[in-house]
Design a protein around this motif. Structure first.
Motif, PDB file in Angstrom:
ATOM      1  N   LYS A  46       5.758  -1.960  -5.544  1.00  9.88           N
ATOM      2  CA  LYS A  46       5.737  -1.527  -6.935  1.00  9.88           C
ATOM      3  C   LYS A  46       7.066  -0.875  -7.309  1.00  9.88           C
ATOM      4  O   LYS A  46       7.600  -1.092  -8.393  1.00  9.88           O
ATOM      5  CB  LYS A  46       4.584  -0.536  -7.131  1.00  9.88           C
ATOM      6  CG  LYS A  46       4.412  -0.074  -8.560  1.00  9.88           C
ATOM      7  CD  LYS A  46       3.198   0.831  -8.674  1.00  9.88           C
ATOM      8  CE  LYS A  46       3.038   1.323 -10.097  1.00  9.88           C
ATOM      9  NZ  LYS A  46       1.900   2.236 -10.233  1.00  9.88           N
ATOM     10  N   ARG A  47       7.607  -0.093  -6.389  1.00  7.14           N
ATOM     11  CA  ARG A  47       8.864   0.584  -6.638  1.00  7.14           C
ATOM     12  C   ARG A  47       9.992  -0.416  -6.843  1.00  7.14           C
ATOM     13  O   ARG A  47      10.825  -0.267  -7.727  1.00  7.14           O
ATOM     14  CB  ARG A  47       9.201   1.492  -5.462  1.00  7.14           C
ATOM     15  CG  ARG A  47      10.242   2.480  -5.871  1.00  7.14           C
ATOM     16  CD  ARG A  47      10.740   3.373  -4.876  1.00  7.14           C
ATOM     17  NE  ARG A  47      11.551   4.412  -5.494  1.00  7.14           N
ATOM     18  CZ  ARG A  47      12.405   4.276  -6.487  1.00  7.14           C
ATOM     19  NH1 ARG A  47      12.562   3.094  -7.066  1.00  7.14           N
ATOM     20  NH2 ARG A  47      13.100   5.293  -6.957  1.00  7.14           N
ATOM     21  N   VAL A  48      10.001  -1.455  -6.001  1.00  7.50           N
ATOM     22  CA  VAL A  48      11.043  -2.473  -6.113  1.00  7.50           C
ATOM     23  C   VAL A  48      10.927  -3.218  -7.454  1.00  7.50           C
ATOM     24  O   VAL A  48      11.927  -3.590  -8.058  1.00  7.50           O
ATOM     25  CB  VAL A  48      10.951  -3.456  -4.924  1.00  7.50           C
ATOM     26  CG1 VAL A  48      11.818  -4.679  -5.159  1.00  7.50           C
ATOM     27  CG2 VAL A  48      11.394  -2.750  -3.645  1.00  7.50           C
ATOM     28  N   ARG A  49       9.707  -3.383  -7.933  1.00  3.34           N
ATOM     29  CA  ARG A  49       9.504  -4.046  -9.225  1.00  3.34           C
ATOM     30  C   ARG A  49      10.072  -3.206 -10.366  1.00  3.34           C
ATOM     31  O   ARG A  49      10.277  -3.721 -11.459  1.00  3.34           O
ATOM     32  CB  ARG A  49       8.015  -4.305  -9.478  1.00  3.34           C
ATOM     33  CG  ARG A  49       7.405  -5.298  -8.538  1.00  3.34           C
ATOM     34  CD  ARG A  49       7.993  -6.679  -8.697  1.00  3.34           C
ATOM     35  NE  ARG A  49       7.484  -7.363  -9.863  1.00  3.34           N
ATOM     36  CZ  ARG A  49       8.180  -8.206 -10.609  1.00  3.34           C
ATOM     37  NH1 ARG A  49       9.437  -8.425 -10.336  1.00  3.34           N
ATOM     38  NH2 ARG A  49       7.618  -8.803 -11.629  1.00  3.34           N
ATOM     39  N   GLY A  50      10.287  -1.919 -10.115  1.00  4.68           N
ATOM     40  CA  GLY A  50      10.878  -1.045 -11.131  1.00  4.68           C
ATOM     41  C   GLY A  50      12.404  -1.070 -11.116  1.00  4.68           C
ATOM     42  O   GLY A  50      13.031  -0.333 -11.851  1.00  4.68           O
ATOM     43  N   GLU A 109      -3.666  -0.996   4.300  1.00  8.61           N
ATOM     44  CA  GLU A 109      -2.639  -1.022   5.330  1.00  8.61           C
ATOM     45  C   GLU A 109      -3.258  -1.122   6.720  1.00  8.61           C
ATOM     46  O   GLU A 109      -2.807  -1.888   7.560  1.00  8.61           O
ATOM     47  CB  GLU A 109      -1.832   0.276   5.184  1.00  8.61           C
ATOM     48  CG  GLU A 109      -0.598   0.332   6.005  1.00  8.61           C
ATOM     49  CD  GLU A 109       0.188   1.623   5.739  1.00  8.61           C
ATOM     50  OE1 GLU A 109      -0.089   2.301   4.730  1.00  8.61           O
ATOM     51  OE2 GLU A 109       1.072   1.928   6.541  1.00  8.61           O
ATOM     52  N   GLU A 161       0.828  -1.221   0.000  1.00  5.53           N
ATOM     53  CA  GLU A 161       0.000   0.000   0.000  1.00  5.53           C
ATOM     54  C   GLU A 161       0.855   1.261   0.000  1.00  5.53           C
ATOM     55  O   GLU A 161       0.422   2.305  -0.468  1.00  5.53           O
ATOM     56  CB  GLU A 161      -0.958  -0.013   1.186  1.00  5.53           C
ATOM     57  CG  GLU A 161      -2.012  -1.118   1.096  1.00  5.53           C
ATOM     58  CD  GLU A 161      -2.767  -1.099  -0.222  1.00  5.53           C
ATOM     59  OE1 GLU A 161      -3.246  -0.035  -0.630  1.00  5.53           O
ATOM     60  OE2 GLU A 161      -2.856  -2.159  -0.875  1.00  5.53           O
ATOM     61  N   ARG A 162       2.073   1.186   0.526  1.00  4.30           N
ATOM     62  CA  ARG A 162       2.964   2.345   0.492  1.00  4.30           C
ATOM     63  C   ARG A 162       3.575   2.560  -0.881  1.00  4.30           C
ATOM     64  O   ARG A 162       4.281   3.549  -1.096  1.00  4.30           O
ATOM     65  CB  ARG A 162       4.099   2.156   1.498  1.00  4.30           C
ATOM     66  CG  ARG A 162       3.650   2.296   2.926  1.00  4.30           C
ATOM     67  CD  ARG A 162       4.785   1.936   3.853  1.00  4.30           C
ATOM     68  NE  ARG A 162       4.393   2.192   5.238  1.00  4.30           N
ATOM     69  CZ  ARG A 162       5.152   1.897   6.280  1.00  4.30           C
ATOM     70  NH1 ARG A 162       6.315   1.355   6.107  1.00  4.30           N
ATOM     71  NH2 ARG A 162       4.731   2.152   7.495  1.00  4.30           N
ATOM     72  N   GLY A 163       3.387   1.608  -1.779  1.00  4.74           N
ATOM     73  CA  GLY A 163       3.982   1.726  -3.110  1.00  4.74           C
ATOM     74  C   GLY A 163       5.394   1.168  -3.175  1.00  4.74           C
ATOM     75  O   GLY A 163       6.041   1.234  -4.211  1.00  4.74           O
ATOM     76  N   LEU A 164       5.848   0.603  -2.061  1.00  5.55           N
ATOM     77  CA  LEU A 164       7.228   0.108  -2.004  1.00  5.55           C
ATOM     78  C   LEU A 164       7.432  -1.135  -2.866  1.00  5.55           C
ATOM     79  O   LEU A 164       8.470  -1.292  -3.513  1.00  5.55           O
ATOM     80  CB  LEU A 164       7.554  -0.219  -0.547  1.00  5.55           C
ATOM     81  CG  LEU A 164       8.954   0.117  -0.118  1.00  5.55           C
ATOM     82  CD1 LEU A 164       9.064   1.598   0.151  1.00  5.55           C
ATOM     83  CD2 LEU A 164       9.317  -0.670   1.123  1.00  5.55           C
ATOM     84  N   ARG A 171      -5.353   0.878  -3.351  1.00  4.04           N
ATOM     85  CA  ARG A 171      -6.090   2.133  -3.236  1.00  4.04           C
ATOM     86  C   ARG A 171      -6.189   2.846  -4.581  1.00  4.04           C
ATOM     87  O   ARG A 171      -5.398   2.687  -5.457  1.00  4.04           O
ATOM     88  CB  ARG A 171      -5.451   3.052  -2.193  1.00  4.04           C
ATOM     89  CG  ARG A 171      -4.014   3.399  -2.526  1.00  4.04           C
ATOM     90  CD  ARG A 171      -3.351   4.225  -1.467  1.00  4.04           C
ATOM     91  NE  ARG A 171      -1.950   3.920  -1.362  1.00  4.04           N
ATOM     92  CZ  ARG A 171      -1.032   4.276  -2.267  1.00  4.04           C
ATOM     93  NH1 ARG A 171      -1.385   4.932  -3.334  1.00  4.04           N
ATOM     94  NH2 ARG A 171       0.228   3.946  -2.110  1.00  4.04           N
ATOM     95  N   GLU A 224       1.109  -4.030  -6.680  1.00  5.01           N
ATOM     96  CA  GLU A 224       0.654  -2.634  -6.756  1.00  5.01           C
ATOM     97  C   GLU A 224      -0.387  -2.338  -5.684  1.00  5.01           C
ATOM     98  O   GLU A 224      -1.162  -3.206  -5.321  1.00  5.01           O
ATOM     99  CB  GLU A 224       0.054  -2.363  -8.148  1.00  5.01           C
ATOM    100  CG  GLU A 224       1.065  -2.648  -9.235  1.00  5.01           C
ATOM    101  CD  GLU A 224       0.845  -1.840 -10.487  1.00  5.01           C
ATOM    102  OE1 GLU A 224      -0.068  -0.993 -10.493  1.00  5.01           O
ATOM    103  OE2 GLU A 224       1.589  -2.063 -11.456  1.00  5.01           O
TER     104      GLU A 224
END
Lengths: 255, 318
Positions: free
Chosen positions: A90-94, A166, A85-88, A255, A252
């Motif tokens: 998804k960020r790691v997937r980048g 979360e 939910e923090r987007g972390l 929300r 991802e």
């Protein structure tokens, strides 16, 4: 960097994060120990009739079971949902970090904390309550822990699919395990629990994991201490969890 | 000409019946700073996330660093840095630790401390990320995207929600990245941001690019200069214009246009000259459309997609 070295790199940071997070340390490390002290104090050190063991000899494997479930399923479900939910996630997937390495870091963290808790509870049991640490049945202890850790890690990843936010993560994961701890004989010795309730608890993996672990840990166990029937059911839950995790785990935010 | 970093034709994305992106054509060259400017819901993030490999497109041809972003591998990820629109970083790690963690994901990362300095956080290196201000967190996020030394950097709304000084600092960081020769794709709904940072801007509205070009010339506007334009009568040569006007004039056939920082003296000189010579300055126009005017017109729901401004012939549309 090789996958193994990268996993170790990731694991080191997961460890840092775990030990610096007060909620992780309290719920995963402190709370099981508090439960052990409370139950040993309240229920004294009488003999538990049906099992033929002292109360503390019962509670040491019970609390180890709880601690392993807490360090794997609970901790993974809550932290992964939070990070999703923090987007972390998804960020790691980048980044180039392979998904398997990310998962290896988190699972490694859960396993190390689980092992630490096994050692800690066993040591306190031995030093404070004079509960023997099993030697003859050590292979059964190891196999039961391995099967349990596998299953409850898979279920942790699977459970995130059922948690929408979360804020809901601690509530939902506790709502799943707390009633089961009560009816599975973790909190209350199972000779006090009606048979009907126990057979309901038998539908879920916690009761079977505890049964298998109790046999493996109980100094009175004759033989190798493997409860293959219980272990098979626990492993079955793990495989089901793995399938759900592989199909439903999301990187991802919802929300 | 070098291979473009990004090329797309007819890029589209639908969710059910809803067309979020309706056929976008793009070409971004190495070292360019390219901005998608548009209101919320215009399709900026969807477009960027397709280019980043997060989403599958519904149609069109796309190449990013020579690969189809729908089928990328680890080697591609090593060349691309991504800053998402929203991401709360691990609160338990310090700035330096967070950068060091991400550095470990790349084969030849930049030095950790140098990367921390690059985003202006050297004074906060040992502070937990939870103690950083919003602007500092965002700059740390840029550092995480940068530590792998990528060729291409995506910044999705890098300054949304910032106060003016935090925005200035973020702009400085992006300026530094440009100087490093990175190709940067950014999205924003701030016109001044696109103007300050981008070499070229694509204005997106309702999933379409309605104008594209250098920010100063989008919709034929140039904020710094007022444009005076008129037609010279037949038989008149631009060499006859008064001195200042002749210096500034761009001539295209009979069309003369003059861009002046301070148009008043130029106009005075010009009109005096025209009056003295008995000339009509045919089609005389003095214009200073603001980017905001252009932007609002192009992105208002009522505006037809081909509102003209983006289509007008320009000397240089990039």
């Amino acid at each position: 960097m090789s996958a193994a070295r990268l996993s170790l790199h990731q694991f080191r940071y997961d460890q840092k994060v775990f030990w610096r997070n007060p909620a992780s340390v309290f719920f995963t490390v402190m709370l099981p120990l508090i439960f052990l002290f409370i139950f040993a104090t309240i229920f004294g050190n009488d003999e538990i009739e049906d099992r033929g063991v002292k109360t503390t000899t019962y509670y040491v494997p019970a609390i180890i079971s709880l601690a392993v479930i807490s360090a794997t399923m609970q901790s993974l479900a809550i932290n992964l949902t939070q990070d999703r939910e923090r987007g972390l996630l998804k960020r790691v997937r980048g980044t180039p970090l392979p998904a398997q390495v990310f998962v290896a870091g988190r699972v490694g963290n859960s396993l190390v904390v689980s092992l630490l808790m096994v050692a800690l509870v066993a040591l306190i049991g031995r030093l404070v309550y004079d509960v023997e640490i099993p030697v003859n049945t050590l292979p059964a202890v190891a196999v039961t822990l391995a099967v349990g850790a596998f299953t409850f890690c898979c279920l942790g990843f699977a459970l995130t699919a059922a948690i929408p936010s979360e804020d809901a993560a601690p509530a939902i994961s506790n709502a799943v395990v707390l009633p089961l701890y009560f009816i599975s004989g973790i909190f209350i010795p199972d000779n006090e629990i009606p048979d009907g309730v126990l057979s309901f608890a038998d539908l879920f993996p916690i009761r079977h994991f505890f049964e298998a672990f109790f046999t493996a840990w109980d100094p009175g166990t004759a033989g190798a201490g493997f409860e293959w029937g219980d272990l098979a059911i626990v492993a079955g839950w793990g495989l089901a969890g793995l399938v759900i995790a592989l199909t439903s785990f999301r990187w991802e935010p919802r929300r | 000409m070098a291979e473009p970093v990004i090329s797309a034709t007819g890029l589209s994305k639908s969710y059910g019946d809803f067309q979020a992106v309706r056929g976008i054509d793009l070409r971004v060259e190495p070292g360019e700073v390219f901005a998608f400017l548009g209101p919320n819901g215009a399709g900026k993030t969807t477009t960027v996330e397709i280019l980043e490999g997060y989403r599958e497109r519904s149609g069109g041809e796309v190449r990013v660093l020579g690969e189809d972003p729908a089928r990328i591998d680890r080697a591609w990820r090593e060349r691309v840095g991504v800053v998402l629109q929203e991401c709360r970083l691990t609160p338990e790690l310090t700035v330096r630790e967070a950068v060091a963690q991400y550095a470990g994901y790349y084969p030849s990362p930049r030095a950790v401390d140098e990367t921390v300095s690059l985003v202006g956080l050297e004074g906060r290196a040992d502070v937990r990320t939870s103690k950083l201000s919003g602007g500092q967190q965002r700059r740390l996020d840029v550092a995480l995207a940068l530590v792998g030394d990528p060729e291409l950097l995506f910044l999705d709304e890098p300054t949304t929600g910032f106060d003016p000084s935090a925005r200035r600092q973020a702009w400085e960081v992006i300026g530094t990245l440009r100087d490093l020769g990175k190709t940067i794709i950014l999205t924003t709904h701030y016109m001044d941001e696109a103007q300050a940072l981008a070499d070229r801007v694509a204005i997106l509205a309702a999933g379409e690019i309605v104008a594209q070009g250098p920010p100063g010339r989008l919709g034929d506007r140039d904020e710094r200069a007022t444009r005076i334009s008129f037609r010279l009568g037949a038989g008149r040569s631009p060499d006859e214009l008064p001195a200042t006007a002749r210096e500034l004039a761009r001539v295209d056939g009979h069309e003369v246009s003059i861009e002046a920082q301070d148009p008043v003296p130029v106009l005075l000189e010009l009109t005096r000259w025209a009056t003295d010579a008995g000339l009509l300055l045919d089609g005389l126009e003095v214009r200073q459309p603001s980017l905001e005017d252009v932007y609002l017109e192009l992105t208002s729901p009522a505006a037809p997609a081909d509102a003209g401004h983006g289509e007008r012939p320009r000397r240089d549309s990039g």
